[in-house]
Design a protein around this motif. Structure first.
Motif, PDB file in Angstrom:
ATOM      1  N   VAL A 138      78.525 -28.614  31.342  1.00 18.53           N
ATOM      2  CA  VAL A 138      77.331 -27.783  31.532  1.00 18.53           C
ATOM      3  C   VAL A 138      76.913 -27.736  32.998  1.00 18.53           C
ATOM      4  N   LEU A 139      76.916 -28.890  33.666  1.00 19.60           N
ATOM      5  CA  LEU A 139      76.352 -28.977  35.008  1.00 19.60           C
ATOM      6  C   LEU A 139      77.329 -28.639  36.126  1.00 19.60           C
ATOM      7  N   PRO A 176      79.772 -26.336  36.532  1.00 20.54           N
ATOM      8  CA  PRO A 176      79.827 -24.932  36.967  1.00 20.54           C
ATOM      9  C   PRO A 176      78.591 -24.508  37.760  1.00 20.54           C
ATOM     10  N   VAL A 177      77.417 -25.021  37.392  1.00 18.31           N
ATOM     11  CA  VAL A 177      76.189 -24.683  38.113  1.00 18.31           C
ATOM     12  C   VAL A 177      76.271 -25.170  39.556  1.00 18.31           C
ATOM     13  N   VAL A 178      76.747 -26.398  39.727  1.00 19.70           N
ATOM     14  CA  VAL A 178      76.869 -26.967  41.069  1.00 19.70           C
ATOM     15  C   VAL A 178      77.865 -26.166  41.898  1.00 19.70           C
ATOM     16  N   VAL A 187      78.790 -22.999  41.566  1.00 21.59           N
ATOM     17  CA  VAL A 187      78.245 -21.681  41.904  1.00 21.59           C
ATOM     18  C   VAL A 187      77.218 -21.794  43.025  1.00 21.59           C
ATOM     19  N   TYR A 188      76.348 -22.785  42.937  1.00 18.52           N
ATOM     20  CA  TYR A 188      75.325 -22.963  43.969  1.00 18.52           C
ATOM     21  C   TYR A 188      75.955 -23.252  45.326  1.00 18.52           C
ATOM     22  N   GLN A 189      76.945 -24.156  45.361  1.00 18.48           N
ATOM     23  CA  GLN A 189      77.554 -24.499  46.645  1.00 18.48           C
ATOM     24  C   GLN A 189      78.356 -23.331  47.192  1.00 18.48           C
ATOM     25  N   TRP A 234      77.628 -20.190  46.765  1.00 18.07           N
ATOM     26  CA  TRP A 234      76.635 -19.259  47.289  1.00 18.07           C
ATOM     27  C   TRP A 234      76.121 -19.713  48.656  1.00 18.07           C
TER      28      TRP A 234
END
Length: 346
Positions: free
Chosen positions: A305-306, A308-310, A312-314, A316
């Motif tokens: 869960v976490l 992919p979020v990390v 994508v943020y990095q 960006w």
């Protein structure tokens, strides 16, 4: 695929991610005093990593946390046995971070020179200490039947471990140089490109020696594995790209060289996680150091869960700060441009 194997792979990805991303940060820290002829140039060099260096360190923290969650036996033996080395690592990280933030807080030559020296020392310490520690995982250190480290601080300085530290350090230097050639313009870019061109051959020889030494430690039928071959070929590709002034390809090649070099340690290590030099029967493996099946399932769901979020943020963040940086943007009123500026302070 078993959860133990999955988490070993994930930990490898985290270590590779740290060295790929933090590697050029550390290279920039080591090189910032050499690649700029004036204060404006040095500020431009450090500004290339200003928005990302602290985020890149998160990969190291996450790698340690993943080891603790998935392989507590490995974590306990490694962090207790390598305690003093961990203190040196933390000192390097702290000094480097403080130097980046404090260097320009006071407008004084002595102040900036002091923090520049500390920044260079901290940036050099981190890959060297981590390289020694990772090399020792494969070379072996004294570990007893109870999975406790039985050696001293001096036992950590094995020949292979020290050479692994040197290998990762020089790769960080080359990686930092290609990053600066990609991210800067003007004289700073030219000096970074010139340094990369002069250093790529010695770095390639170090990586080649590392590959042969690694092969001598393992008893397998193949001459070289694919990951180690990729590391050597990546440095060769970097040499071509640098000589052809293809900055993007050069940085991509050093990225692959760094990733393959770090990954090669773990591919030779698996299914072990730490080799015992006392007795091979005492080796730590993914099986005898892993958490219970239920705990592995829970943390796997959390990671899915976490992570992919990390990512994508990095991703960006790097997209937002993708433009080249020029030293001219850091000149003070009345200060001459770089070609006629003073010689470096360091």
């Amino acid at each position: 695929m078993e959860f133990t194997t999955l988490w070993f792979i994930l930990i490898v990805v985290l270590w590779v991610g740290f060295f790929v991303l933090e590697g050029f940060d550390l290279g920039v820290g080591m090189l910032h005093g050499l690649l700029s002829r004036d204060e404006a140039g040095r500020r431009a060099v450090l500004h290339t990593i200003g928005p990302v260096w602290d985020g890149n360190e998160v990969w190291l923290v996450t790698a340690g946390a993943a080891m603790f969650a998935a392989f507590p036996g490995w974590y306990a033996t490694l962090f207790s046995g390598f305690y003093l080395a961990l203190v040196l690592l933390l000192a390097g990280l702290i000094v480097r971070g403080i130097a980046v933030e404090y260097r320009d807080r006071v407008d004084g030559v002595r102040w900036r020179r002091t923090w520049s020296i500390l920044l260079t020392a901290g940036s050099l310490t981190v890959p060297l200490v981590l390289g020694i520690a990772l090399g020792d995982l494969l070379h072996g250190v004294p570990i007893g039947r109870d999975q406790e480290y039985e050696g001293t601080f001096a036992d950590l300085f094995t020949g292979y471990g020290v050479f692994t530290g040197i290998t990762l350090t020089v790769l960080c230097l080359l990686h930092g140089a290609t990053f600066l050639a990609l991210k800067t313009s003007g004289e700073v870019r030219e000096r970074a490109h010139r340094l990369a061109r002069r250093s790529v051959l010695p770095v390639g020889l170090v990586v080649l020696a590392f590959v042969f030494w690694t092969r001598s430690l393992v008893e397998r039928g193949i001459l070289v594995n694919v990951v180690e071959l990729a590391a050597v070929l990546a440095v060769a590709a970097a040499a071509w790209a640098i000589s052809s002034s293809h900055d993007g390809w050069a940085f991509s090649a050093t990225t692959l060289a760094m990733a393959a070099t770090v990954a090669s340690l773990f591919t030779e290590l698996y299914p072990r996680v730490m080799v015992s030099s006392s007795n091979s029967a005492f080796d730590l493996t993914v099986q005898n150091t892993a958490s219970g099946p239920y705990a592995l399932k829970v943390i796997t769901v959390v990671a899915l869960v976490l992570l992919p979020v990390v990512l994508v943020y990095q991703g960006w963040t790097y997209h937002v700060f993708r433009k080249r940086i020029s030293a001219d943007g850091f000149l003070t009123p009345g200060q001459p441009t770089a070609p006629s500026a003073a010689r470096p302070e360091l």
